[in-house]
Enzyme design. Structure first.
Site, PDB file in Angstrom:
ATOM      1  N   HIS A  81     -17.498  24.395   8.348  1.00  0.00           N
ATOM      2  CA  HIS A  81     -16.406  24.913   9.187  1.00  0.00           C
ATOM      3  C   HIS A  81     -16.879  26.142   9.963  1.00  0.00           C
ATOM      4  O   HIS A  81     -16.608  26.299  11.155  1.00  0.00           O
ATOM      5  CB  HIS A  81     -15.211  25.244   8.285  1.00  0.00           C
ATOM      6  CG  HIS A  81     -14.045  25.890   8.967  1.00  0.00           C
ATOM      7  ND1 HIS A  81     -12.814  25.298   9.086  1.00  0.00           N
ATOM      8  CD2 HIS A  81     -13.903  27.112   9.541  1.00  0.00           C
ATOM      9  CE1 HIS A  81     -11.987  26.102   9.729  1.00  0.00           C
ATOM     10  NE2 HIS A  81     -12.612  27.206  10.002  1.00  0.00           N
ATOM     11  N   GLU A  82     -17.623  27.028   9.264  1.00  0.00           N
ATOM     12  CA  GLU A  82     -18.091  28.264   9.913  1.00  0.00           C
ATOM     13  C   GLU A  82     -19.173  27.986  10.947  1.00  0.00           C
ATOM     14  O   GLU A  82     -19.159  28.578  12.031  1.00  0.00           O
ATOM     15  CB  GLU A  82     -18.612  29.257   8.870  1.00  0.00           C
ATOM     16  CG  GLU A  82     -17.603  29.655   7.793  1.00  0.00           C
ATOM     17  CD  GLU A  82     -16.249  30.046   8.333  1.00  0.00           C
ATOM     18  OE1 GLU A  82     -15.258  29.820   7.627  1.00  0.00           O
ATOM     19  OE2 GLU A  82     -16.154  30.547   9.469  1.00  0.00           O
ATOM     20  N   CYS A 105      -7.586  27.819   9.211  1.00  0.00           N
ATOM     21  CA  CYS A 105      -8.478  28.650  10.023  1.00  0.00           C
ATOM     22  C   CYS A 105      -7.767  29.960  10.334  1.00  0.00           C
ATOM     23  O   CYS A 105      -6.585  29.959  10.696  1.00  0.00           O
ATOM     24  CB  CYS A 105      -8.818  27.934  11.328  1.00  0.00           C
ATOM     25  SG  CYS A 105     -10.032  28.834  12.330  1.00  0.00           S
ATOM     26  N   LEU A 106      -8.481  31.060  10.175  1.00  0.00           N
ATOM     27  CA  LEU A 106      -7.854  32.367  10.419  1.00  0.00           C
ATOM     28  C   LEU A 106      -7.536  32.568  11.896  1.00  0.00           C
ATOM     29  O   LEU A 106      -6.740  33.433  12.248  1.00  0.00           O
ATOM     30  CB  LEU A 106      -8.777  33.480   9.899  1.00  0.00           C
ATOM     31  CG  LEU A 106      -8.981  33.460   8.384  1.00  0.00           C
ATOM     32  CD1 LEU A 106      -9.981  34.513   7.956  1.00  0.00           C
ATOM     33  CD2 LEU A 106      -7.668  33.617   7.641  1.00  0.00           C
ATOM     34  N   GLY A 145     -14.007  32.332   4.517  1.00  0.00           N
ATOM     35  CA  GLY A 145     -15.129  32.351   5.459  1.00  0.00           C
ATOM     36  C   GLY A 145     -14.690  33.023   6.737  1.00  0.00           C
ATOM     37  O   GLY A 145     -13.487  33.196   6.978  1.00  0.00           O
ATOM     38  N   HIS A 191     -17.801  26.906  14.134  1.00  0.00           N
ATOM     39  CA  HIS A 191     -17.322  28.028  14.970  1.00  0.00           C
ATOM     40  C   HIS A 191     -18.443  28.527  15.882  1.00  0.00           C
ATOM     41  O   HIS A 191     -18.203  28.910  17.026  1.00  0.00           O
ATOM     42  CB  HIS A 191     -16.839  29.203  14.095  1.00  0.00           C
ATOM     43  CG  HIS A 191     -15.396  29.123  13.677  1.00  0.00           C
ATOM     44  ND1 HIS A 191     -14.351  29.099  14.579  1.00  0.00           N
ATOM     45  CD2 HIS A 191     -14.819  29.086  12.462  1.00  0.00           C
ATOM     46  CE1 HIS A 191     -13.197  29.048  13.925  1.00  0.00           C
ATOM     47  NE2 HIS A 191     -13.461  29.043  12.631  1.00  0.00           N
ATOM     48  N   GLN A 236     -15.017  34.647  15.871  1.00  0.00           N
ATOM     49  CA  GLN A 236     -13.605  34.877  15.544  1.00  0.00           C
ATOM     50  C   GLN A 236     -13.210  36.350  15.663  1.00  0.00           C
ATOM     51  O   GLN A 236     -12.024  36.666  15.756  1.00  0.00           O
ATOM     52  CB  GLN A 236     -13.304  34.388  14.120  1.00  0.00           C
ATOM     53  CG  GLN A 236     -13.402  32.884  13.951  1.00  0.00           C
ATOM     54  CD  GLN A 236     -13.024  32.446  12.567  1.00  0.00           C
ATOM     55  OE1 GLN A 236     -13.872  32.400  11.684  1.00  0.00           O
ATOM     56  NE2 GLN A 236     -11.761  32.168  12.355  1.00  0.00           N
TER      57      GLN A 236
HETATM   58  O1  K2U Z   1     -13.202  30.122   9.515  1.00  0.00           O
HETATM   59  C1  K2U Z   1     -12.113  30.482   9.109  1.00  0.00           C
HETATM   60  O2  K2U Z   1     -11.127  30.594   9.838  1.00  0.00           O
HETATM   61  C2  K2U Z   1     -11.957  30.762   7.658  1.00  0.00           C
HETATM   62  C3  K2U Z   1     -11.195  29.689   6.943  1.00  0.00           C
HETATM   63  C4  K2U Z   1     -12.254  28.925   6.212  1.00  0.00           C
HETATM   64  C5  K2U Z   1     -11.919  27.607   5.632  1.00  0.00           C
HETATM   65  C6  K2U Z   1     -12.930  26.665   5.605  1.00  0.00           C
HETATM   66  C7  K2U Z   1     -12.712  25.418   5.055  1.00  0.00           C
HETATM   67  C8  K2U Z   1     -11.506  25.108   4.491  1.00  0.00           C
HETATM   68  C9  K2U Z   1     -10.489  26.050   4.526  1.00  0.00           C
HETATM   69  C10 K2U Z   1     -10.697  27.315   5.087  1.00  0.00           C
HETATM   70  C11 K2U Z   1     -10.173  30.522   6.166  1.00  0.00           C
HETATM   71  O3  K2U Z   1     -10.629  30.823   4.928  1.00  0.00           O
HETATM   72  S1  K2U Z   1      -8.540  29.886   6.204  1.00  0.00           S
HETATM   73  C12 K2U Z   1      -7.758  30.349   4.759  1.00  0.00           C
HETATM   74  C13 K2U Z   1      -7.960  29.291   3.691  1.00  0.00           C
HETATM   75  C14 K2U Z   1      -8.585  29.598   2.511  1.00  0.00           C
HETATM   76  C15 K2U Z   1      -8.762  28.612   1.538  1.00  0.00           C
HETATM   77  C16 K2U Z   1      -8.312  27.320   1.755  1.00  0.00           C
HETATM   78  C17 K2U Z   1      -7.670  27.010   2.951  1.00  0.00           C
HETATM   79  C18 K2U Z   1      -7.493  27.998   3.940  1.00  0.00           C
HETATM   80 ZN    ZN Z   2     -11.970  28.829  11.178  1.00  0.00          ZN
END
Ligand code: K2U
Ligand code: ZN
Length: 172
Positions: A136-137, A94-95, A45, A140, A50
């Site tokens: 989560h998004e 989170c990126l 996501g 943000h 971001q």
């Molecule tokens: O918003 C972001 O920074 C993207 C995150 C989204 C995310 C949401 C919920 C749970 C984990 C991640 C990125 O995708 S972080 C990379 C990632 C991907 C899969 C699982 C965990 C982390």
């Molecule tokens: Zn995030």
């Protein structure tokens, strides 16, 4: 084109973003750039703040099975219109907070209403990783990060690590 991702702490990541009144060509191109940036990271996501754009736009694709067809979603003005009593716990990342992971509890299912990239109103219920990711998004877009759900000490530890990372990246 790939866009640089802001790293916490950054005031732009704490802002409440503005609704999109008109899906211009520029905003549609931004959505495509965000999808490219997300896949490259890789992530599941990405929210417009971001990449430094304070508008209510998110992209997501939570298909993780190798070889499965991707399922890119672009959401303008996403809103949670219903959420389950039942909750689920996921280890989130989170990126904008690289290499840091922590468990977050959220409603297990959410119904989301949004405007898609073609300007059509949409509504859909999400569960599992999709539900966690879309919440989560949308957080943000309201200036909220997953570390805001953690105990203050843990949040401070992560913030200090990110400040160190930014200092090192600035020197590189
Ligand atoms: O918003 C972001 O920074 C993207 C995150 C989204 C995310 C949401 C919920 C749970 C984990 C991640 C990125 O995708 S972080 C990379 C990632 C991907 C899969 C699982 C965990 C982390
Ligand atoms: Zn995030």
């Amino acid at each position: 084109m790939k866009r640089p991702i802001l790293i916490h702490p950054d005031p732009r990541l704490k802002k409440v973003c503005s609704p999109v009144d008109d899906i211009t060509g520029e905003l549609s191109k931004l959505a495509d750039d965000m999808l490219e940036t997300m896949y490259d990271a890789p992530g599941i996501g990405l929210a417009a703040p971001q990449v430094g754009v304070l508008y209510r736009l998110i992209v997501l694709d939570c298909v993780k099975e190798e070889g499965a067809a991707p399922c890119p979603m672009v959401m303008f003005n996403p809103e949670i219109v219903a959420s389950s009593e039942e909750t689920s716990v996921y280890e989130e990342g989170c990126l904008s907070i690289p290499e840091q992971y922590a468990e977050v509890t959220r409603p297990a299912e959410v119904e989301v209403a949004w405007i898609d990239q073609q300007g059509h109103p949409r509504k859909q219920t999400f569960d599992k990783l999709w539900a966690t990711c879309v919440q989560h998004e949308i957080d943000h877009l309201n200036g909220k990060l997953f570390i805001d759900y953690l105990k203050p000490l843990k949040r401070q530890m992560i913030t200090r690590k990110m400040q160190k990372l930014k200092r090192e990246r600035a020197r590189a």
